[in-house]
Motif scaffolding. Structure first.
Motif, PDB file in Angstrom:
ATOM      1  N   ASN A 146       0.819  -1.213   0.000  1.00  0.00           N
ATOM      2  CA  ASN A 146       0.000   0.000   0.000  1.00  0.00           C
ATOM      3  C   ASN A 146       0.853   1.264   0.000  1.00  0.00           C
ATOM      4  O   ASN A 146       0.385   2.337   0.337  1.00  0.00           O
ATOM      5  CB  ASN A 146      -0.908   0.010   1.240  1.00  0.00           C
ATOM      6  N   SER A 147       2.127   1.137  -0.386  1.00  0.00           N
ATOM      7  CA  SER A 147       3.018   2.291  -0.388  1.00  0.00           C
ATOM      8  C   SER A 147       2.611   3.278  -1.465  1.00  0.00           C
ATOM      9  O   SER A 147       2.257   2.904  -2.582  1.00  0.00           O
ATOM     10  CB  SER A 147       4.456   1.829  -0.623  1.00  0.00           C
ATOM     11  N   SER A 148       2.648   4.575  -1.141  1.00  0.00           N
ATOM     12  CA  SER A 148       2.266   5.592  -2.118  1.00  0.00           C
ATOM     13  C   SER A 148       3.371   5.844  -3.138  1.00  0.00           C
ATOM     14  O   SER A 148       3.117   6.305  -4.242  1.00  0.00           O
ATOM     15  CB  SER A 148       1.921   6.905  -1.399  1.00  0.00           C
ATOM     16  N   GLU A 149       4.596   5.534  -2.790  1.00  0.00           N
ATOM     17  CA  GLU A 149       5.711   5.727  -3.721  1.00  0.00           C
ATOM     18  C   GLU A 149       6.911   4.932  -3.258  1.00  0.00           C
ATOM     19  O   GLU A 149       7.183   4.833  -2.072  1.00  0.00           O
ATOM     20  CB  GLU A 149       6.082   7.208  -3.812  1.00  0.00           C
ATOM     21  N   ILE A 150       7.620   4.332  -4.207  1.00  0.00           N
ATOM     22  CA  ILE A 150       8.836   3.591  -3.920  1.00  0.00           C
ATOM     23  C   ILE A 150       9.962   4.192  -4.749  1.00  0.00           C
ATOM     24  O   ILE A 150       9.822   4.359  -5.963  1.00  0.00           O
ATOM     25  CB  ILE A 150       8.676   2.091  -4.247  1.00  0.00           C
ATOM     26  N   VAL A 151      11.060   4.520  -4.108  1.00  0.00           N
ATOM     27  CA  VAL A 151      12.207   5.094  -4.800  1.00  0.00           C
ATOM     28  C   VAL A 151      13.405   4.156  -4.636  1.00  0.00           C
ATOM     29  O   VAL A 151      13.772   3.811  -3.509  1.00  0.00           O
ATOM     30  CB  VAL A 151      12.561   6.497  -4.255  1.00  0.00           C
ATOM     31  N   SER A 180      14.012  14.528 -14.991  1.00  0.00           N
ATOM     32  CA  SER A 180      13.113  13.507 -14.439  1.00  0.00           C
ATOM     33  C   SER A 180      11.822  13.410 -15.260  1.00  0.00           C
ATOM     34  O   SER A 180      11.306  14.416 -15.754  1.00  0.00           O
ATOM     35  CB  SER A 180      12.763  13.840 -12.985  1.00  0.00           C
ATOM     36  N   THR A 182       8.109  10.587 -15.798  1.00  0.00           N
ATOM     37  CA  THR A 182       7.347   9.407 -15.380  1.00  0.00           C
ATOM     38  C   THR A 182       6.659   8.803 -16.579  1.00  0.00           C
ATOM     39  O   THR A 182       6.057   9.520 -17.385  1.00  0.00           O
ATOM     40  CB  THR A 182       6.285   9.786 -14.328  1.00  0.00           C
ATOM     41  N   THR A 184       3.622   6.592 -17.837  1.00  0.00           N
ATOM     42  CA  THR A 184       2.300   6.176 -17.376  1.00  0.00           C
ATOM     43  C   THR A 184       1.772   5.081 -18.292  1.00  0.00           C
ATOM     44  O   THR A 184       1.628   5.287 -19.499  1.00  0.00           O
ATOM     45  CB  THR A 184       1.326   7.367 -17.379  1.00  0.00           C
TER      46      THR A 184
END
Length: 228
Positions: A146-151, A180, A182, A184
């Motif tokens: 349920n992580s909102s973002e993984i870096v 940078s 993203t 989609t």
């Protein structure tokens, strides 16, 4: 008034109780706190399909649910369910090191609250927290799911292992990224003979028929024959 215990087994000593033993009991509490915050234990859950309950031992270090990190081991021959008492409120790092292609579910002892499950082929690690948010149906929350973002830092790839974890397919960023962005993914899957292409200048991807590229299969074969 007699001493009481927290949901994780730490003794709360009442005034006037335990005369002459406060030092011993305080040290026991401190050892338990250390175990609760950083303890590691391997736990065999070997066996066939069924449920195995982890427990809290008041004032002791022996409770199987009183560790921060728990590694499940043993040969399992059926789907296993591992439970904790409904009033436990903490977080765990769980590693599934069992052998056998069966699921391992981690949940509260009773109720219909959410749980987390290692799939039959998942021999990885999960970070979960036990919320104790409901007396009847408390939830187990899988933090990474349920992580909102993984870096991922240092140009490290995302790796997708094959069924037996002997090889993987990795995706990573270039060594140097000028700006940078993203990508989609499309909202729906494409069809046969379509390719994934950018549809705008902002990283949105979509499926497009390869025939629109101006090179048919026949032309591609002919070019290969001529140019090698």
């Amino acid at each position: 008034m007699a001493s009481t215990y927290t949901d994780l087994g730490i003794e709360l000593m009442a005034t006037g109780e335990n005369a002459g033993t406060w030092g011993t009991k305080t040290n026991a509490n401190l050892n338990l706190i250390e175990q609760l915050t950083g303890g590691f234990a391997t736990l065999s859950i070997a066996g066939g399909a069924g449920t195995q309950a982890l427990d809290i031992d008041d004032g002791a270090l022996t409770g199987t649910a009183q560790q921060r990190i728990i590694e499940f081991t043993g040969s399992i021959t059926g789907n296993r369910i591992i439970t904790i008492p409904n009033d436990v409120e903490t977080f765990y790092i769980l590693k599934n090191s069992t052998s056998g292609a069966y699921t391992v579910q981690f949940k509260y002892a009773t109720g219909s609250g959410s749980s987390t499950t290692f799939s039959a082929t998942d021999k990885g690690t999960k970070i979960v927290y036990a919320s104790a948010n409901d007396g009847t149906n408390p939830d187990i929350v899988d933090v990474m799911a349920n992580s909102s973002e993984i870096v991922l830092a240092n140009n490290n790839p995302i790796k997708f292992n094959d069924a037996d974890n002997s090889a993987f397919v990795g995706i990573d960023a270039p060594a140097t990224v000028s700006a940078s962005y993203t990508l989609t993914l499309p909202a729906a899957v494409g069809s046969s003979s379509q390719a994934l292409v950018t549809t705008d200048g902002s990283g949105t991807l979509g499926f497009t028929s390869t025939s629109t590229f101006g090179i048919t299969t026949g032309k591609a074969i002919a070019m290969a024959m001529i140019f090698g």
